[in-house]
Write a protein that holds these residues in place. Structure first.
Motif, PDB file in Angstrom:
ATOM      1  N   TYR A 144       2.025   5.207  10.905  1.00 22.93           N
ATOM      2  CA  TYR A 144       1.672   5.575   9.476  1.00 22.93           C
ATOM      3  C   TYR A 144       0.490   3.999   8.906  1.00 22.93           C
ATOM      4  O   TYR A 144       0.073   3.597   9.759  1.00 22.93           O
ATOM      5  CB  TYR A 144       2.445   4.530   8.332  1.00 22.93           C
ATOM      6  N   SER A 145       0.512   4.310   7.636  1.00 25.32           N
ATOM      7  CA  SER A 145      -0.842   3.450   7.672  1.00 25.32           C
ATOM      8  C   SER A 145      -0.665   2.749   6.335  1.00 25.32           C
ATOM      9  O   SER A 145      -0.083   3.074   5.042  1.00 25.32           O
ATOM     10  CB  SER A 145      -1.930   4.923   6.956  1.00 25.32           C
ATOM     11  N   TYR A 146      -0.879   1.993   6.469  1.00 23.94           N
ATOM     12  CA  TYR A 146      -1.125   0.810   4.797  1.00 23.94           C
ATOM     13  C   TYR A 146      -1.812   1.123   3.787  1.00 23.94           C
ATOM     14  O   TYR A 146      -1.644   1.106   2.788  1.00 23.94           O
ATOM     15  CB  TYR A 146      -0.765  -1.107   4.791  1.00 23.94           C
ATOM     16  N   ASP A 147      -3.098   1.933   4.029  1.00 23.42           N
ATOM     17  CA  ASP A 147      -4.003   1.621   3.477  1.00 23.42           C
ATOM     18  C   ASP A 147      -4.758   3.367   2.609  1.00 23.42           C
ATOM     19  O   ASP A 147      -5.686   3.934   1.761  1.00 23.42           O
ATOM     20  CB  ASP A 147      -5.682   1.293   4.565  1.00 23.42           C
ATOM     21  N   ASN A 148      -3.803   4.237   3.926  1.00 24.43           N
ATOM     22  CA  ASN A 148      -4.423   5.681   3.215  1.00 24.43           C
ATOM     23  C   ASN A 148      -3.240   6.574   3.365  1.00 24.43           C
ATOM     24  O   ASN A 148      -2.029   5.703   3.638  1.00 24.43           O
ATOM     25  CB  ASN A 148      -5.099   6.432   4.119  1.00 24.43           C
ATOM     26  N   PRO A 149      -3.155   7.361   2.091  1.00 24.75           N
ATOM     27  CA  PRO A 149      -1.285   8.707   2.511  1.00 24.75           C
ATOM     28  C   PRO A 149      -1.326   8.838   3.770  1.00 24.75           C
ATOM     29  O   PRO A 149      -1.670   9.051   4.371  1.00 24.75           O
ATOM     30  CB  PRO A 149      -2.716   9.216   1.164  1.00 24.75           C
ATOM     31  N   ASN A 150       0.265   9.329   3.753  1.00 21.68           N
ATOM     32  CA  ASN A 150       0.634   8.979   4.735  1.00 21.68           C
ATOM     33  C   ASN A 150       1.296  10.703   5.320  1.00 21.68           C
ATOM     34  O   ASN A 150       2.177  11.188   5.338  1.00 21.68           O
ATOM     35  CB  ASN A 150       1.429   7.907   5.087  1.00 21.68           C
ATOM     36  N   GLY A 160       0.572  -1.096  -0.315  1.00 21.03           N
ATOM     37  CA  GLY A 160       0.143   0.080  -0.151  1.00 21.03           C
ATOM     38  C   GLY A 160       0.612   1.610   0.018  1.00 21.03           C
ATOM     39  O   GLY A 160       1.405   1.418  -0.866  1.00 21.03           O
ATOM     40  N   TYR A 161       0.660   2.706   0.931  1.00 19.66           N
ATOM     41  CA  TYR A 161       1.116   3.470   1.384  1.00 19.66           C
ATOM     42  C   TYR A 161       2.818   3.655   2.278  1.00 19.66           C
ATOM     43  O   TYR A 161       3.142   4.433   2.171  1.00 19.66           O
ATOM     44  CB  TYR A 161       0.250   4.684   1.755  1.00 19.66           C
ATOM     45  N   ASP A 163      -1.540   9.834  -4.302  1.00 21.30           N
ATOM     46  CA  ASP A 163      -1.703   7.919  -5.398  1.00 21.30           C
ATOM     47  C   ASP A 163      -1.231   7.992  -6.478  1.00 21.30           C
ATOM     48  O   ASP A 163      -0.524   7.159  -7.127  1.00 21.30           O
ATOM     49  CB  ASP A 163      -2.993   8.570  -5.585  1.00 21.30           C
ATOM     50  N   HIS A 174       2.690   9.335  -0.413  1.00 20.05           N
ATOM     51  CA  HIS A 174       1.561  10.395   0.657  1.00 20.05           C
ATOM     52  C   HIS A 174       0.626  10.902  -0.571  1.00 20.05           C
ATOM     53  O   HIS A 174      -0.239  11.867  -0.448  1.00 20.05           O
ATOM     54  CB  HIS A 174       2.565  12.227   1.054  1.00 20.05           C
TER      55      HIS A 174
END
Length: 145
Positions: free
Chosen positions: A131-137, A50-51, A87, A85
């Motif tokens: 941090y997130s795997y699923d959403n921009p950081n 992911g991100y 897509d 950060h």
């Protein structure tokens, strides 16, 4: 995130880009092809989920130690993390070196060890940094997250 969960994700990508000559040198615990002022091997393996991603970088001791012996070519392997950060493909941001590897290069299962080690270290890092795997950081990157 454990290995089984990670492998189920459509955005899980693991690649190893270690040339055969370099693998032989890692197994010998001596990097003949690395010189003090030369370039390290960056991105020798990459695990992206992911991100976030984690990359394996390979240096010789004489490339990283302040007071090193210029003849010391023992390998220094560490991980570097990046966060995304946005897509777009170029929305990756370098973050930080995190730790050295825990891989036995002489074991026939070194590739699996590397993949599991990278996942474990990345997951620890993601949790520690929030941090997130699923959403921009992006917000996290700016200290707002």
């Amino acid at each position: 995130m454990n290995y089984e969960e990670a492998k189920q994700r459509s955005d899980y990508k693991f690649s190893v880009n270690i040339p055969e000559y370099l693998l032989a040198e890692l197994k010998a615990d001596w990097l003949n092809s690395f010189c003090e002022n030369g370039d390290p091997e960056r991105g020798a393996a990459v695990l992206e989920i992911g991100y976030v991603d984690i990359e394996l970088n390979i240096f010789a001791e004489n490339q990283v130690a302040r007071m090193s012996d210029s003849e010391n070519h023992r390998p220094v392997l560490n991980y570097f993390c990046c966060i995304k950060h946005g897509d777009k493909d170029d929305d990756w941001e370098s973050d930080d070196y995190i730790c050295e590897t825990s891989v036995n290069w002489n074991d026939s299962g070194w590739r699996d060890q590397l993949e599991h080690d990278m996942l474990e270290k990345l997951d620890q890092y993601v949790k520690r940094k929030g941090y997130s795997y699923d959403n921009p950081n992006f917000a996290v990157c700016l200290g707002k997250g």
